[in-house]
Design a protein around this motif. Structure first.
Motif, PDB file in Angstrom:
ATOM      1  N   SER A  36      12.304  19.870  -2.041  1.00  0.00           N
ATOM      2  CA  SER A  36      12.420  18.450  -2.383  1.00  0.00           C
ATOM      3  C   SER A  36      12.562  18.303  -3.883  1.00  0.00           C
ATOM      4  O   SER A  36      11.921  19.007  -4.661  1.00  0.00           O
ATOM      5  CB  SER A  36      11.206  17.668  -1.877  1.00  0.00           C
ATOM      6  N   ASP A  37      13.426  17.397  -4.286  1.00  0.00           N
ATOM      7  CA  ASP A  37      13.656  17.094  -5.690  1.00  0.00           C
ATOM      8  C   ASP A  37      12.906  15.807  -5.992  1.00  0.00           C
ATOM      9  O   ASP A  37      13.284  14.735  -5.501  1.00  0.00           O
ATOM     10  CB  ASP A  37      15.148  16.934  -5.951  1.00  0.00           C
ATOM     11  N   GLY A  38      11.844  15.907  -6.780  1.00  0.00           N
ATOM     12  CA  GLY A  38      11.020  14.744  -7.080  1.00  0.00           C
ATOM     13  C   GLY A  38      11.743  13.657  -7.851  1.00  0.00           C
ATOM     14  O   GLY A  38      11.420  12.482  -7.727  1.00  0.00           O
ATOM     15  N   GLY A  39      12.744  14.033  -8.632  1.00  0.00           N
ATOM     16  CA  GLY A  39      13.471  13.047  -9.422  1.00  0.00           C
ATOM     17  C   GLY A  39      14.448  12.241  -8.590  1.00  0.00           C
ATOM     18  O   GLY A  39      14.472  11.013  -8.637  1.00  0.00           O
ATOM     19  N   SER A  40      15.250  12.922  -7.796  1.00  0.00           N
ATOM     20  CA  SER A  40      16.296  12.239  -7.014  1.00  0.00           C
ATOM     21  C   SER A  40      15.841  11.880  -5.605  1.00  0.00           C
ATOM     22  O   SER A  40      16.440  11.032  -4.957  1.00  0.00           O
ATOM     23  CB  SER A  40      17.536  13.125  -6.914  1.00  0.00           C
ATOM     24  N   GLY A  41      14.788  12.552  -5.107  1.00  0.00           N
ATOM     25  CA  GLY A  41      14.324  12.325  -3.744  1.00  0.00           C
ATOM     26  C   GLY A  41      15.119  13.083  -2.698  1.00  0.00           C
ATOM     27  O   GLY A  41      14.894  12.925  -1.500  1.00  0.00           O
ATOM     28  N   GLU A  42      16.066  13.925  -3.125  1.00  0.00           N
ATOM     29  CA  GLU A  42      16.866  14.707  -2.171  1.00  0.00           C
ATOM     30  C   GLU A  42      16.025  15.802  -1.516  1.00  0.00           C
ATOM     31  O   GLU A  42      15.152  16.387  -2.148  1.00  0.00           O
ATOM     32  CB  GLU A  42      18.045  15.365  -2.874  1.00  0.00           C
ATOM     33  N   LEU A  43      16.320  16.071  -0.261  1.00  0.00           N
ATOM     34  CA  LEU A  43      15.725  17.192   0.463  1.00  0.00           C
ATOM     35  C   LEU A  43      16.841  18.168   0.799  1.00  0.00           C
ATOM     36  O   LEU A  43      17.858  17.777   1.377  1.00  0.00           O
ATOM     37  CB  LEU A  43      15.068  16.733   1.765  1.00  0.00           C
ATOM     38  N   THR A  44      16.666  19.421   0.421  1.00  0.00           N
ATOM     39  CA  THR A  44      17.634  20.453   0.770  1.00  0.00           C
ATOM     40  C   THR A  44      16.994  21.349   1.818  1.00  0.00           C
ATOM     41  O   THR A  44      15.925  21.922   1.593  1.00  0.00           O
ATOM     42  CB  THR A  44      18.057  21.271  -0.465  1.00  0.00           C
ATOM     43  N   VAL A  45      17.641  21.447   2.974  1.00  0.00           N
ATOM     44  CA  VAL A  45      17.134  22.207   4.111  1.00  0.00           C
ATOM     45  C   VAL A  45      18.017  23.430   4.300  1.00  0.00           C
ATOM     46  O   VAL A  45      19.247  23.331   4.290  1.00  0.00           O
ATOM     47  CB  VAL A  45      17.151  21.345   5.388  1.00  0.00           C
ATOM     48  N   ARG A  46      17.395  24.604   4.451  1.00  0.00           N
ATOM     49  CA  ARG A  46      18.134  25.853   4.670  1.00  0.00           C
ATOM     50  C   ARG A  46      17.587  26.574   5.888  1.00  0.00           C
ATOM     51  O   ARG A  46      16.385  26.615   6.110  1.00  0.00           O
ATOM     52  CB  ARG A  46      17.990  26.771   3.462  1.00  0.00           C
ATOM     53  N   LEU A  47      18.498  27.161   6.656  1.00  0.00           N
ATOM     54  CA  LEU A  47      18.132  28.051   7.753  1.00  0.00           C
ATOM     55  C   LEU A  47      18.467  29.455   7.290  1.00  0.00           C
ATOM     56  O   LEU A  47      19.589  29.718   6.850  1.00  0.00           O
ATOM     57  CB  LEU A  47      18.916  27.709   9.025  1.00  0.00           C
TER      58      LEU A  47
END
Length: 67
Positions: A36-47
């Protein structure tokens, strides 16, 4: 509507996909990772595979339902 993605599934000796109960020793061990990017709020999910190789990545934007 969200899409379902399956980059890889276990395949048995007969060539059938989706073999249940496949052993992790056969290379069928996968795990997920979320950043999670605290600045932008983006969540990057990886398998990932058991050796850490990334099979699939998706970045989710905040406030966007059904990405």
């Amino acid at each position: 509507m969200p899409a379902v993605s399956a980059p890889r599934t276990a395949t048995g000796r007969t060539g059938r996909r989706g073999v249940s109960g496949a052993s992790p020793a056969g290379g069928y061990q996968f795990f997920g990772e979320v950043d999670s990017d605290g600045g932008s709020g983006e969540l990057t999910v990886r398998l990932r595979e058991q050796d850490g190789t990334v099979l699939f990545t998706r970045t989710l934007q905040p406030g966007r339902v059904g990405q």
